[in-house]
Design an enzyme around this catalytic site. Structure first.
Site, PDB file in Angstrom:
ATOM      1  N   LYS A   1      -6.688   2.453  -5.812  1.00 41.97           N
ATOM      2  CA  LYS A   1      -6.927   3.872  -6.136  1.00 41.97           C
ATOM      3  C   LYS A   1      -6.380   4.260  -7.519  1.00 41.97           C
ATOM      4  O   LYS A   1      -6.954   5.116  -8.186  1.00 41.97           O
ATOM      5  CB  LYS A   1      -6.326   4.781  -5.052  1.00 41.97           C
ATOM      6  CG  LYS A   1      -7.106   4.709  -3.741  1.00 41.97           C
ATOM      7  CD  LYS A   1      -6.588   5.701  -2.721  1.00 41.97           C
ATOM      8  CE  LYS A   1      -7.272   5.471  -1.374  1.00 41.97           C
ATOM      9  NZ  LYS A   1      -6.889   6.473  -0.384  1.00 41.97           N
TER      10      LYS A   1
ATOM     11  N   GLY B   1       7.296  12.020   3.053  1.00 43.81           N
ATOM     12  CA  GLY B   1       6.883  10.994   2.099  1.00 43.81           C
ATOM     13  C   GLY B   1       6.664  11.583   0.719  1.00 43.81           C
ATOM     14  O   GLY B   1       6.407  12.794   0.580  1.00 43.81           O
TER      15      GLY B   1
ATOM     16  N   SER C   1     -15.900   2.797   6.541  1.00 47.92           N
ATOM     17  CA  SER C   1     -16.704   3.644   5.651  1.00 47.92           C
ATOM     18  C   SER C   1     -18.211   3.377   5.742  1.00 47.92           C
ATOM     19  O   SER C   1     -18.992   4.333   5.764  1.00 47.92           O
ATOM     20  CB  SER C   1     -16.223   3.503   4.206  1.00 47.92           C
ATOM     21  OG  SER C   1     -14.946   4.065   4.088  1.00 47.92           O
TER      22      SER C   1
ATOM     23  N   GLY D   1      -5.020   9.718  11.825  1.00 50.26           N
ATOM     24  CA  GLY D   1      -5.767  10.051  10.621  1.00 50.26           C
ATOM     25  C   GLY D   1      -7.277   9.847  10.718  1.00 50.26           C
ATOM     26  O   GLY D   1      -7.953   9.840   9.685  1.00 50.26           O
TER      27      GLY D   1
ATOM     28  N   GLY E   1       5.183   9.229  -1.806  1.00 48.36           N
ATOM     29  CA  GLY E   1       4.440   8.164  -2.485  1.00 48.36           C
ATOM     30  C   GLY E   1       3.027   8.631  -2.797  1.00 48.36           C
ATOM     31  O   GLY E   1       2.744   9.838  -2.827  1.00 48.36           O
ATOM     32  N   GLY E   2       2.139   7.678  -3.018  1.00 52.22           N
ATOM     33  CA  GLY E   2       0.763   7.993  -3.402  1.00 52.22           C
ATOM     34  C   GLY E   2       0.041   8.848  -2.366  1.00 52.22           C
ATOM     35  O   GLY E   2      -0.689   9.781  -2.716  1.00 52.22           O
TER      36      GLY E   2
ATOM     37  N   MET F   1      -1.152  10.446   8.901  1.00 50.59           N
ATOM     38  CA  MET F   1      -2.333  10.159   8.074  1.00 50.59           C
ATOM     39  C   MET F   1      -2.862   8.746   8.300  1.00 50.59           C
ATOM     40  O   MET F   1      -3.953   8.411   7.852  1.00 50.59           O
ATOM     41  CB  MET F   1      -2.005  10.380   6.588  1.00 50.59           C
ATOM     42  CG  MET F   1      -1.964  11.873   6.254  1.00 50.59           C
ATOM     43  SD  MET F   1      -1.289  12.302   4.641  1.00 50.59           S
ATOM     44  CE  MET F   1      -2.169  11.220   3.555  1.00 50.59           C
TER      45      MET F   1
ATOM     46  N   ASP G   1      -9.255  12.754  -0.522  1.00 50.44           N
ATOM     47  CA  ASP G   1      -8.310  12.531   0.581  1.00 50.44           C
ATOM     48  C   ASP G   1      -7.650  13.830   1.056  1.00 50.44           C
ATOM     49  O   ASP G   1      -7.582  14.103   2.258  1.00 50.44           O
ATOM     50  CB  ASP G   1      -7.212  11.538   0.165  1.00 50.44           C
ATOM     51  CG  ASP G   1      -7.717  10.099   0.134  1.00 50.44           C
ATOM     52  OD1 ASP G   1      -8.627   9.764   0.918  1.00 50.44           O
ATOM     53  OD2 ASP G   1      -7.197   9.308  -0.672  1.00 50.44           O
TER      54      ASP G   1
HETATM   55  P1  ATR Z   1       1.474   5.200  -0.161  1.00 51.25           P
HETATM   56  O1  ATR Z   1       0.422   5.062  -1.217  1.00 51.25           O
HETATM   57  O2  ATR Z   1       1.073   4.727   1.201  1.00 51.25           O
HETATM   58  O3  ATR Z   1       2.088   6.563  -0.154  1.00 51.25           O
HETATM   59  P2  ATR Z   1       3.822   4.320  -1.558  1.00 51.25           P
HETATM   60  O4  ATR Z   1       3.423   5.024  -2.790  1.00 51.25           O
HETATM   61  O5  ATR Z   1       4.460   2.978  -1.658  1.00 51.25           O
HETATM   62  O6  ATR Z   1       2.611   4.124  -0.581  1.00 51.25           O
HETATM   63  O7  ATR Z   1       4.808   5.300  -0.745  1.00 51.25           O
HETATM   64  C1  ATR Z   1       5.341   4.968   0.508  1.00 51.25           C
HETATM   65  C2  ATR Z   1       6.066   6.176   1.080  1.00 51.25           C
HETATM   66  O8  ATR Z   1       6.535   5.857   2.406  1.00 51.25           O
HETATM   67  C3  ATR Z   1       7.301   6.575   0.287  1.00 51.25           C
HETATM   68  O9  ATR Z   1       7.510   7.957   0.439  1.00 51.25           O
HETATM   69  C4  ATR Z   1       8.404   5.771   1.010  1.00 51.25           C
HETATM   70  O10 ATR Z   1       9.686   6.292   0.855  1.00 51.25           O
HETATM   71  P3  ATR Z   1      10.576   5.916  -0.471  1.00 51.25           P
HETATM   72  O11 ATR Z   1      10.006   6.740  -1.589  1.00 51.25           O
HETATM   73  O12 ATR Z   1      11.931   6.320  -0.108  1.00 51.25           O
HETATM   74  O13 ATR Z   1      10.389   4.457  -0.677  1.00 51.25           O
HETATM   75  C5  ATR Z   1       7.961   5.940   2.431  1.00 51.25           C
HETATM   76  N1  ATR Z   1       8.457   4.891   3.353  1.00 51.25           N
HETATM   77  C6  ATR Z   1       7.988   3.638   3.498  1.00 51.25           C
HETATM   78  N2  ATR Z   1       8.665   2.988   4.466  1.00 51.25           N
HETATM   79  C7  ATR Z   1       9.583   3.856   4.948  1.00 51.25           C
HETATM   80  C8  ATR Z   1      10.591   3.793   5.961  1.00 51.25           C
HETATM   81  N3  ATR Z   1      10.775   2.706   6.683  1.00 51.25           N
HETATM   82  N4  ATR Z   1      11.347   4.888   6.177  1.00 51.25           N
HETATM   83  C9  ATR Z   1      11.162   6.014   5.449  1.00 51.25           C
HETATM   84  N5  ATR Z   1      10.234   6.138   4.487  1.00 51.25           N
HETATM   85  C10 ATR Z   1       9.457   5.085   4.230  1.00 51.25           C
END
Ligand code: ATR
Length: 272
Positions: free
Chosen positions: A67, A128, A18, A242, A130-131, A220, A103
């Site tokens: 974040k 995905g 950054s 990304g 997650g966040g 990403m 983002d």
């Molecule tokens: P981030 O902020 O990077 O999104 P997070 O909120 O912990 O981090 O979310 C991680 C994401 O990656 C989730 O969608 C997770 O799937 P789950 O909700 O089933 O946990 C996904 N993820 C991480 N490792 C994975 C793997 N080996 N195979 C499939 N999905 C994975």
């Protein structure tokens, strides 16, 4: 005039690009800014922000793992920060902390401007829930794709995320769907990997048939060739990491702070 002060806060932070990106933008306008990397203690984020506020900083970018804490620390939140549930850009104005999230806008702008791909009317697959996925779903929906499918290892998490965006999808005439990785078979125009599986170099259980030759497969994550990218490349899709998103999210933060739109292409080029 005194030099305006900015920082990026994270833990770890040493790897952050950054400062280089913001200095490159500033030099496009002949501006002199200071922009430093700040390693905040894991249990000391709010103290770090209070210090910046009291020392007259103008703003800060926020990276992993702060974040959500930045979201909580903000007195005022933009709509995109609210929908993301996370903040990556803080502005300090008259003792107020204003939180935004650039983002998703960074991802969309990279796809539209640098990859020259439409999102409107296209079939998009978001991997995905997650966040990282939540941070990009609203900006994707407002581009009016024909279909946005969310696939996640834990299906209930995908359903929970999608539920929150059903009204926006409907008003933008987007078909919003949830699928397991296993059930995915048809090809998509754009496949976005927002899982963190690449961090551990883990592959996702995806069929090659989701990638056509015209597919843009976008990870990403920046700075490594993930198993997702390798699979998409082997299936002859177009592949992106990304980096463009990183530079575009910074450009949007730069605009928030300075009211100026930098030229991102030469900055992306210089990092390549
Ligand atoms: P981030 O902020 O990077 O999104 P997070 O909120 O912990 O981090 O979310 C991680 C994401 O990656 C989730 O969608 C997770 O799937 P789950 O909700 O089933 O946990 C996904 N993820 C991480 N490792 C994975 C793997 N080996 N195979 C499939 N999905 C994975």
């Amino acid at each position: 005039m005194s030099t305006e002060k900015f920082a990026v806060i994270g833990h770890p932070i040493e790897h952050s690009k950054s400062p280089l990106i913001h200095q490159a933008f500033a030099s496009q306008f002949g501006k002199s800014i200071s922009y430093e990397k700040l390693l905040s203690p894991l249990d000391g984020f709010s103290e770090t922000v209070s210090r910046l506020l009291s020392e007259g900083y103008r703003g800060a970018n926020i990276t992993v793992p702060f974040k959500f804490e930045a979201f909580e620390a903000s007195h005022v939140l933009s709509d995109r920060a609210t929908s993301a549930g996370a903040v990556n850009t803080l502005s300090f104005k008259h003792e107020q902390i204003i939180g935004d999230n650039t983002d998703g806008c960074g991802l969309v702008n990279d796809i539209l401007r640098h990859w020259r791909r439409n999102i409107e009317g296209q079939k998009i697959l978001l991997l995905g829930a997650g966040g990282a996925a939540q941070g990009v779903i609203l900006p994707l929906l407002v581009q009016k794709p024909a279909l946005l499918t969310v696939a996640n290892r834990s299906l209930d998490k995908a359903h929970m995320m999608v539920q929150r965006f059903e009204a926006v999808a409907q008003s933008n005439q987007v078909k919003l769907a949830v699928q397991t990785f296993n059930d995915l078979a048809e090809n998509y125009d754009i496949v976005i990997n927002a899982t963190s599986a690449g961090l551990q170099a883990e592959a996702l259980p995806l069929k090659d048939t989701i990638f056509a030759h015209h597919t843009l497969a976008y990870d990403m994550m920046y700075g490594r060739e993930t198993p997702f990218m390798q699979q998409a490349r082997a299936a002859k899709a177009q592949v992106s990491d990304g980096l463009g998103m990183l530079v575009e999210q910074a450009a949007e933060a730069f605009y928030i702070w300075h009211g100026l739109r930098p030229d991102t292409a030469p900055v992306i080029q210089s990092f390549r």
